[in-house]
Write an enzyme that holds these catalytic residues in place. Structure first.
Site, PDB file in Angstrom:
ATOM      1  N   GLU A   1     -83.780-116.417 -49.773  1.00  0.00           N
ATOM      2  CA  GLU A   1     -82.400-116.777 -49.388  1.00  0.00           C
ATOM      3  C   GLU A   1     -81.998-118.139 -49.974  1.00  0.00           C
ATOM      4  O   GLU A   1     -81.305-118.926 -49.337  1.00  0.00           O
ATOM      5  CB  GLU A   1     -82.210-116.679 -47.876  1.00  0.00           C
ATOM      6  CG  GLU A   1     -82.457-115.239 -47.405  1.00  0.00           C
ATOM      7  CD  GLU A   1     -81.765-114.828 -46.143  1.00  0.00           C
ATOM      8  OE1 GLU A   1     -80.774-115.452 -45.767  1.00  0.00           O
ATOM      9  OE2 GLU A   1     -82.232-113.847 -45.539  1.00  0.00           O
TER      10      GLU A   1
HETATM   11  N1  CAA Z   1     -68.998-119.367 -50.230  1.00  0.00           N
HETATM   12  C1  CAA Z   1     -67.992-118.812 -50.941  1.00  0.00           C
HETATM   13  N2  CAA Z   1     -67.947-118.859 -52.279  1.00  0.00           N
HETATM   14  C2  CAA Z   1     -68.947-119.476 -52.929  1.00  0.00           C
HETATM   15  C3  CAA Z   1     -70.022-120.072 -52.253  1.00  0.00           C
HETATM   16  C4  CAA Z   1     -70.019-119.997 -50.836  1.00  0.00           C
HETATM   17  N3  CAA Z   1     -71.010-120.522 -50.111  1.00  0.00           N
HETATM   18  N4  CAA Z   1     -70.854-120.607 -53.158  1.00  0.00           N
HETATM   19  C5  CAA Z   1     -70.325-120.363 -54.375  1.00  0.00           C
HETATM   20  N5  CAA Z   1     -69.188-119.671 -54.218  1.00  0.00           N
HETATM   21  C6  CAA Z   1     -68.262-119.218 -55.263  1.00  0.00           C
HETATM   22  C7  CAA Z   1     -67.707-120.371 -56.054  1.00  0.00           C
HETATM   23  O1  CAA Z   1     -66.568-120.933 -55.423  1.00  0.00           O
HETATM   24  C8  CAA Z   1     -67.354-119.699 -57.381  1.00  0.00           C
HETATM   25  O2  CAA Z   1     -66.155-118.979 -57.248  1.00  0.00           O
HETATM   26  P1  CAA Z   1     -64.784-119.472 -58.006  1.00  0.00           P
HETATM   27  O3  CAA Z   1     -65.095-119.474 -59.484  1.00  0.00           O
HETATM   28  O4  CAA Z   1     -63.764-118.465 -57.616  1.00  0.00           O
HETATM   29  O5  CAA Z   1     -64.512-120.843 -57.483  1.00  0.00           O
HETATM   30  C9  CAA Z   1     -68.445-118.649 -57.511  1.00  0.00           C
HETATM   31  O6  CAA Z   1     -68.969-118.434 -56.215  1.00  0.00           O
HETATM   32  C10 CAA Z   1     -69.555-119.075 -58.436  1.00  0.00           C
HETATM   33  O7  CAA Z   1     -70.061-120.285 -57.942  1.00  0.00           O
HETATM   34  P2  CAA Z   1     -70.784-121.357 -58.866  1.00  0.00           P
HETATM   35  O8  CAA Z   1     -69.965-121.644 -60.062  1.00  0.00           O
HETATM   36  O9  CAA Z   1     -71.176-122.492 -57.998  1.00  0.00           O
HETATM   37  O10 CAA Z   1     -72.049-120.496 -59.358  1.00  0.00           O
HETATM   38  P3  CAA Z   1     -73.456-120.916 -59.898  1.00  0.00           P
HETATM   39  O11 CAA Z   1     -73.839-119.954 -60.969  1.00  0.00           O
HETATM   40  O12 CAA Z   1     -73.480-122.383 -60.251  1.00  0.00           O
HETATM   41  O13 CAA Z   1     -74.434-120.606 -58.670  1.00  0.00           O
HETATM   42  C11 CAA Z   1     -75.613-120.986 -56.646  1.00  0.00           C
HETATM   43  C12 CAA Z   1     -74.296-121.108 -57.422  1.00  0.00           C
HETATM   44  C13 CAA Z   1     -75.376-121.753 -55.368  1.00  0.00           C
HETATM   45  C14 CAA Z   1     -76.766-121.619 -57.405  1.00  0.00           C
HETATM   46  C15 CAA Z   1     -75.881-119.497 -56.384  1.00  0.00           C
HETATM   47  O14 CAA Z   1     -76.136-118.784 -57.556  1.00  0.00           O
HETATM   48  C16 CAA Z   1     -77.024-119.251 -55.416  1.00  0.00           C
HETATM   49  O15 CAA Z   1     -76.850-119.411 -54.211  1.00  0.00           O
HETATM   50  N6  CAA Z   1     -78.205-118.838 -55.913  1.00  0.00           N
HETATM   51  C17 CAA Z   1     -79.319-118.454 -55.051  1.00  0.00           C
HETATM   52  C18 CAA Z   1     -79.237-117.019 -54.688  1.00  0.00           C
HETATM   53  C19 CAA Z   1     -80.057-116.697 -53.473  1.00  0.00           C
HETATM   54  O16 CAA Z   1     -79.976-117.333 -52.443  1.00  0.00           O
HETATM   55  N7  CAA Z   1     -80.838-115.617 -53.565  1.00  0.00           N
HETATM   56  C20 CAA Z   1     -81.592-115.150 -52.445  1.00  0.00           C
HETATM   57  C21 CAA Z   1     -81.753-113.683 -52.519  1.00  0.00           C
HETATM   58  S1  CAA Z   1     -81.382-112.836 -51.040  1.00  0.00           S
HETATM   59  C22 CAA Z   1     -82.781-112.877 -50.119  1.00  0.00           C
HETATM   60  O17 CAA Z   1     -83.694-113.613 -50.329  1.00  0.00           O
HETATM   61  C23 CAA Z   1     -82.725-111.963 -48.949  1.00  0.00           C
HETATM   62  C24 CAA Z   1     -84.015-111.510 -48.434  1.00  0.00           C
HETATM   63  O18 CAA Z   1     -84.402-110.377 -48.690  1.00  0.00           O
HETATM   64  C25 CAA Z   1     -84.758-112.329 -47.460  1.00  0.00           C
END
Ligand code: CAA
Length: 380
Positions: free
Chosen positions: A363
């Site tokens: 996550e």
């Molecule tokens: N809420 C709403 N929108 C969001 C957001 C949030 N918390 N975070 C980002 N966004 C939106 C941004 O506003 C952007 O949209 P707009 O262009 O319209 O403004 C879009 O998402 C892309 O955002 P970024 O440009 O910031 O994207 P990025 O490529 O730099 O990545 C990141 C951002 C935070 C690194 C993201 O990729 C991330 O969270 N990565 C990790 C993924 C993760 O947590 N994976 C876990 C897998 S699930 C799991 O583990 C479940 C399980 O089985 C236990």
């Protein structure tokens, strides 16, 4: 400011604590050894209302707040982090996602089964080449008018083999980048959907983690969540709440290891006295207690933010970052306090140390949490 829990919160905490002691503790070592999914226990948790705690009562949910959820997560995780991740994914990713963004039809058809334990959910975002870099989705969902056709592979999916319904994130329009991503509800029985091999994991071995394959899976349009292109936002918003659940899991692992260590230090003797009388041990206990209390405050603050309708991206990320570090530190010290006994399975703490590690990875890794935190505090 009020740090006191309500009577209802205390009751929920006690119910989770009793369940952990009576239903999860017996067999937890064996399930870890055999990588056995806690099927019976999850069914009972569903019957008791722990699988859809925050979901709307009209769809079988408990209508509870996030504070209740993190209290339950902490207590279950003190004993069995494998069972608690099943609870967490179902509650804060799958149920919350469908309850908040799904249509009435999706809620009737899927949510009402997920909240009661009749069905289990999985959240499918990660891919072989899209873990932290979540916008790089290779799984495709091609629009065919009244349905989409899904193709691709998902990796490290919690509940992968045991789930009935899967929230799947996929790319519909590559030109639009993350704005061309969609989220769908997929049923296990659909043609072309295949559960891949189960991972042999270091920790949380009682939970099942699989890769999933989608080969021309037909998904009706009514199973898309939200407007066309909402999928990445959906994943991010859902994960923001999921991270509070994992932070509570990490807190629970730390608190469980701490409680066992405290008891052990009162009974184990060395150099003619209980080891708690040696400052080397007493100071470890002091550090553990302080770290856990700090982590608990961050977890509760994030849950409170969510309950107050405030933004919880930052507080949830901080809670997960810190609590997962505390889970690693405290469980490692717990093994040290237990000495040779800490290194054998019977005393539980070695399992807790193995279980703790994943809380820094899934996550959103700790490094991803630092991206979320730094972007948030540096933007003004
Ligand atoms: N809420 C709403 N929108 C969001 C957001 C949030 N918390 N975070 C980002 N966004 C939106 C941004 O506003 C952007 O949209 P707009 O262009 O319209 O403004 C879009 O998402 C892309 O955002 P970024 O440009 O910031 O994207 P990025 O490529 O730099 O990545 C990141 C951002 C935070 C690194 C993201 O990729 C991330 O969270 N990565 C990790 C993924 C993760 O947590 N994976 C876990 C897998 S699930 C799991 O583990 C479940 C399980 O089985 C236990």
């Amino acid at each position: 400011m009020d740090f006191k829990l309500t009577e209802e919160h205390e009751m929920i905490r006690q119910a989770a604590k009793d369940f952990a002691k009576n239903e999860l503790l017996p067999g937890v070592i064996e399930r870890d050894n055999k990588q056995e999914f806690p099927r019976e226990q999850i069914k009972k948790l569903g019957e008791l209302g722990f699988m859809g705690m925050m979901a709307s009562p009209e769809y079988g949910g408990g209508g509870m707040d996030t504070i209740s959820y993190v209290l339950a997560m902490e207590e279950l995780s003190k004993v069995d982090a494998s069972a608690s991740v099943v609870v967490s994914v179902n509650n804060s990713l799958v149920c919350w996602g469908i309850d908040t963004y799904g249509t009435d039809l999706q809620k009737e058809k899927y949510l009402s089964k997920l909240t009661t334990g009749e069905a289990l959910g999985a959240f499918c975002l990660s891919e072989p080449e899209a873990g932290s870099d979540a916008t790089s989705q290779k799984t495709t969902a091609i629009d065919k008018g009244d349905h989409y056709v899904l193709n691709g592979t998902k990796n490290w999916i919690t509940n992968g083999g045991n789930a009935d319904f899967y929230l799947v994130i996929a790319q519909t329009d590559r030109e639009k980048k993350h704005k061309g991503i969609n989220a769908f509800i997929v049923e296990k029985s659909w043609e072309g959907f295949e559960v891949g091999p189960k991972e042999d994991k270091m920790g949380i071995r009682g939970s099942d983690t699989h890769s999933l394959n989608f080969n021309d899976v037909k998904v009706p349009k009514e199973n898309r969540i939200g407007e066309d292109g909402f999928g990445f936002k959906f994943a991010m918003k859902t994960l923001s709440g999921g991270r509070i659940g994992i932070a509570a899991q990490a807190l629970g692992i730390a608190a469980g290891a701490y409680e066992l260590s405290k008891e052990y230090s009162k009974t184990r003797k060395a150099f003619g006295t209980e080891i708690m009388n040696h400052q080397a041990i007493a100071f470890k206990i002091a550090d553990m207690h302080t770290q856990i209390e700090a982590a608990r405050h961050l977890v509760m603050k994030a849950a409170w933010d969510k309950d107050q309708g405030q933004n919880y991206d930052l507080s949830g990320a901080m809670a997960k970052l810190y609590a997962s570090q505390v889970a690693m530190d405290v469980s490692t010290e717990a093994v040290q306090i237990h000495g040779g006994n800490g290194y054998v399975k019977e005393y539980h703490v070695e399992r807790m140390m193995r279980d703790a590690k994943i809380t820094q990875i899934y996550e959103g890794t700790s490094e991803i949490q630092k991206i979320v935190i730094s972007r948030s505090v540096l933007k003004d």
